[in-house]
Design an enzyme around this catalytic site. Structure first.
Site, PDB file in Angstrom:
ATOM      1  N   SER A  82      11.468 105.832 -11.503  1.00 12.93           N
ATOM      2  CA  SER A  82      11.121 104.888 -10.425  1.00 12.93           C
ATOM      3  C   SER A  82      12.285 104.786  -9.459  1.00 12.93           C
ATOM      4  O   SER A  82      13.436 104.793  -9.885  1.00 12.93           O
ATOM      5  CB  SER A  82      10.853 103.472 -10.962  1.00 12.93           C
ATOM      6  N   LYS A  98       3.135 103.556  -7.097  1.00 17.04           N
ATOM      7  CA  LYS A  98       2.399 104.567  -7.869  1.00 17.04           C
ATOM      8  C   LYS A  98       3.096 104.890  -9.184  1.00 17.04           C
ATOM      9  O   LYS A  98       2.454 105.017 -10.220  1.00 17.04           O
ATOM     10  CB  LYS A  98       2.220 105.848  -7.027  1.00 17.04           C
ATOM     11  N   ASN A 106       0.022 107.409 -16.935  1.00 20.47           N
ATOM     12  CA  ASN A 106       0.137 108.805 -17.382  1.00 20.47           C
ATOM     13  C   ASN A 106       1.096 108.956 -18.554  1.00 20.47           C
ATOM     14  O   ASN A 106       0.837 109.721 -19.493  1.00 20.47           O
ATOM     15  CB  ASN A 106       0.615 109.702 -16.229  1.00 20.47           C
ATOM     16  N   GLY A 109      -0.490 107.602 -21.625  1.00 17.66           N
ATOM     17  CA  GLY A 109      -1.514 108.556 -22.072  1.00 17.66           C
ATOM     18  C   GLY A 109      -0.874 109.746 -22.786  1.00 17.66           C
ATOM     19  O   GLY A 109      -1.367 110.210 -23.816  1.00 17.66           O
ATOM     20  N   TYR A 152       8.053  96.778  -6.043  1.00 13.19           N
ATOM     21  CA  TYR A 152       8.773  97.108  -7.283  1.00 13.19           C
ATOM     22  C   TYR A 152       8.435  96.088  -8.358  1.00 13.19           C
ATOM     23  O   TYR A 152       8.053  96.443  -9.477  1.00 13.19           O
ATOM     24  CB  TYR A 152      10.269  97.109  -6.988  1.00 13.19           C
ATOM     25  N   THR A 182      22.929  97.082 -13.594  1.00 11.45           N
ATOM     26  CA  THR A 182      23.762  98.006 -14.372  1.00 11.45           C
ATOM     27  C   THR A 182      24.540  98.888 -13.406  1.00 11.45           C
ATOM     28  O   THR A 182      24.048  99.203 -12.324  1.00 11.45           O
ATOM     29  CB  THR A 182      22.857  98.855 -15.287  1.00 11.45           C
ATOM     30  N   ARG A 193      22.631  99.825  -3.527  1.00 11.58           N
ATOM     31  CA  ARG A 193      22.937  98.725  -4.441  1.00 11.58           C
ATOM     32  C   ARG A 193      24.378  98.282  -4.243  1.00 11.58           C
ATOM     33  O   ARG A 193      25.231  99.024  -3.783  1.00 11.58           O
ATOM     34  CB  ARG A 193      22.659  99.126  -5.885  1.00 11.58           C
TER      35      ARG A 193
HETATM   36  N1  UDP Z   1      24.311  93.090  -1.502  1.00  8.39           N
HETATM   37  C1  UDP Z   1      25.294  92.907  -0.548  1.00  8.39           C
HETATM   38  N2  UDP Z   1      25.742  93.991   0.179  1.00  8.39           N
HETATM   39  C2  UDP Z   1      25.244  95.251  -0.014  1.00  8.39           C
HETATM   40  C3  UDP Z   1      24.256  95.437  -0.993  1.00  8.39           C
HETATM   41  C4  UDP Z   1      23.794  94.335  -1.716  1.00  8.39           C
HETATM   42  O1  UDP Z   1      25.787  91.776  -0.364  1.00  8.39           O
HETATM   43  O2  UDP Z   1      25.683  96.190   0.672  1.00  8.39           O
HETATM   44  C5  UDP Z   1      23.839  91.936  -2.283  1.00  8.39           C
HETATM   45  C6  UDP Z   1      22.318  91.770  -2.287  1.00  8.39           C
HETATM   46  O3  UDP Z   1      21.891  91.003  -1.179  1.00  8.39           O
HETATM   47  C7  UDP Z   1      22.091  91.084  -3.607  1.00  8.39           C
HETATM   48  C8  UDP Z   1      23.201  91.621  -4.501  1.00  8.39           C
HETATM   49  O4  UDP Z   1      24.190  92.151  -3.633  1.00  8.39           O
HETATM   50  O5  UDP Z   1      22.228  89.689  -3.483  1.00  8.39           O
HETATM   51  C9  UDP Z   1      22.742  92.713  -5.452  1.00  8.39           C
HETATM   52  O6  UDP Z   1      22.022  93.648  -4.709  1.00  8.39           O
HETATM   53  P1  UDP Z   1      21.521  95.039  -5.274  1.00  8.39           P
HETATM   54  O7  UDP Z   1      20.954  95.809  -4.131  1.00  8.39           O
HETATM   55  O8  UDP Z   1      22.602  95.694  -6.047  1.00  8.39           O
HETATM   56  O9  UDP Z   1      20.348  94.743  -6.305  1.00  8.39           O
HETATM   57  P2  UDP Z   1      19.470  93.477  -6.730  1.00  8.39           P
HETATM   58  O10 UDP Z   1      20.259  92.791  -7.779  1.00  8.39           O
HETATM   59  O11 UDP Z   1      19.238  92.585  -5.534  1.00  8.39           O
HETATM   60  O12 UDP Z   1      18.234  94.085  -7.221  1.00  8.39           O
END
Ligand code: UDP
Length: 329
Positions: A82, A98, A106, A109, A152, A182, A193
């Site tokens: 994903s 999807k 799938n 299955g 998601y 993680t 992230r």
């Molecule tokens: N975040 C941020 N700057 C970035 C990317 C993310 O301040 O460049 C913040 C985002 O708004 C969230 C947290 O960091 O509050 C973690 O974001 P991430 O995208 O790692 O994943 P999430 O925990 O939100 O799924």
């Protein structure tokens, strides 16, 4: 007497961050591994060290389409395929829906047909913007189904429902892990992230971009701890969801300041608007994992983050910036 044959595991998303680390652990445990990935967000660099390993096979395939494998019997199916970063699933909303829905169907299955146990990689996003803190597995969550993250969150919630239906209706051996934030080597530098984003910015002399005022919290788990919890879950006979993550919680502003202190005392911290529906707090309650799996995280944040920074430093030096391939659907 012939040596007992090795268990055979399928890992979908096998070229991804978690899928590739899980593969390494399974091989170390004496499994044969068949990794399936369509490489939309996965990366062959994550599995290049496995070339020539006779216990390993890579199949390039989108698991949202029917999966054919010639093996008569499989022992485990781990469904990890994903898009998993907010930017990826915002840009790939339909493939995300999807793979959570059709891909889960799938892979269930496949597991049923081949007599395999099934483990679903679910997520703390099932709790949405949580009103219960820290999050326990019996909390049903606070998710906006039609918001941008809904693709998601709802796909994973559907995946959990589908997994429990196969468990209850078909009597299948299924497991569900709810994975909290993680980090570690093999994340894509530009997957959006917060860990790769801040480290990448600091390493390349750009400002560190905090979304919102940075008061939102996350709790970061080092990848080897997470994989250990998942492996233990796969060997258990527990069928309800289990949170795996590190309860050490911090604000995003604190995290930015840590990265600034370690990598770039001169780098500036800048603030940008908070994405829609960004959860304000997140921390796993791991009482269940402690009790059922005898598991808890061991890697200190300082140790994990240094290893991760070294990995990203290597990526920057080699120009591996982690662009995603273009997809049209
Ligand atoms: N975040 C941020 N700057 C970035 C990317 C993310 O301040 O460049 C913040 C985002 O708004 C969230 C947290 O960091 O509050 C973690 O974001 P991430 O995208 O790692 O994943 P999430 O925990 O939100 O799924």
């Amino acid at each position: 007497m012939a040596a007992p044959s090795k268990p055979v595991s399928v890992v979908t998303g096998g070229a991804g961050f978690l899928g590739s680390h899980l593969t390494d652990r399974l091989l170390a445990e004496g499994h044969k591994v068949i990794a399936i990935d369509n490489l939309i967000t996965g990366n062959l660099a994550n599995i290049e060290h496995l070339a020539g390993n006779e216990d390993y096979r890579f199949v390039k395939h989108n698991v949202s389409d029917f999966i054919f494998l010639p093996e008569e019997k499989l022992d485990y199916v781990f469904h990890f395929a994903s898009p998993a970063s907010p930017i990826d699933y915002l840009e790939l909303p339909i493939p995300t829906l999807k793979v959570g829905a059709l891909g889960t169907h799938n892979t269930l299955g496949l597991a049923k047909a081949k007599g395999a146990a099934f483990l679903l990689a679910s997520t703390s996003e099932c709790y949405g913007d949580p009103l219960v803190h820290p999050q326990t597995e019996d909390y049903w969550g606070n998710v906006n189904p039609i918001g941008p993250r809904g693709v998601y969150d709802e796909a994973k919630r559907f995946a959990e429902a589908m997994t429990m239906a196969y468990h209850r209706y078909h009597g299948m051996d299924t497991k569900i892990v709810r994975i909290f934030n993680t980090y570690g080597p093999r994340m894509r530098l530009r997957d959006g992230r917060v860990v790769p984003a801040f480290i990448g910015e600091a390493l390349t002399g750009q400002p560190i971009t905090v979304f919102g005022d940075g008061s939102q919290t996350r709790s970061f788990c080092y990848v080897s701890d997470l994989i250990d919890g998942i492996f233990r879950l796969s060997q258990s006979d527990f069928h309800e969801p289990v949170n795996i993550g590190n309860p050490r919680e911090m604000t995003i502003k604190q995290f930015a300041e840590e990265i600034q202190r370690i990598i770039g005392p001169d780098s500036e911290i800048v603030y940008k608007p908070l994405p829609v529906d960004d959860p304000k707090v997140r921390q796993p309650d791991i009482t269940r994992a402690r009790k059922v799996l005898g598991w808890e995280p061991k890697v200190e944040f300082e140790e994990g983050i240094m290893k991760t920074i070294e990995y990203f430093r290597g990526c920057v030096e080699r120009g591996m910036l982690g662009e995603r391939v273009e997809v049209t659907k």
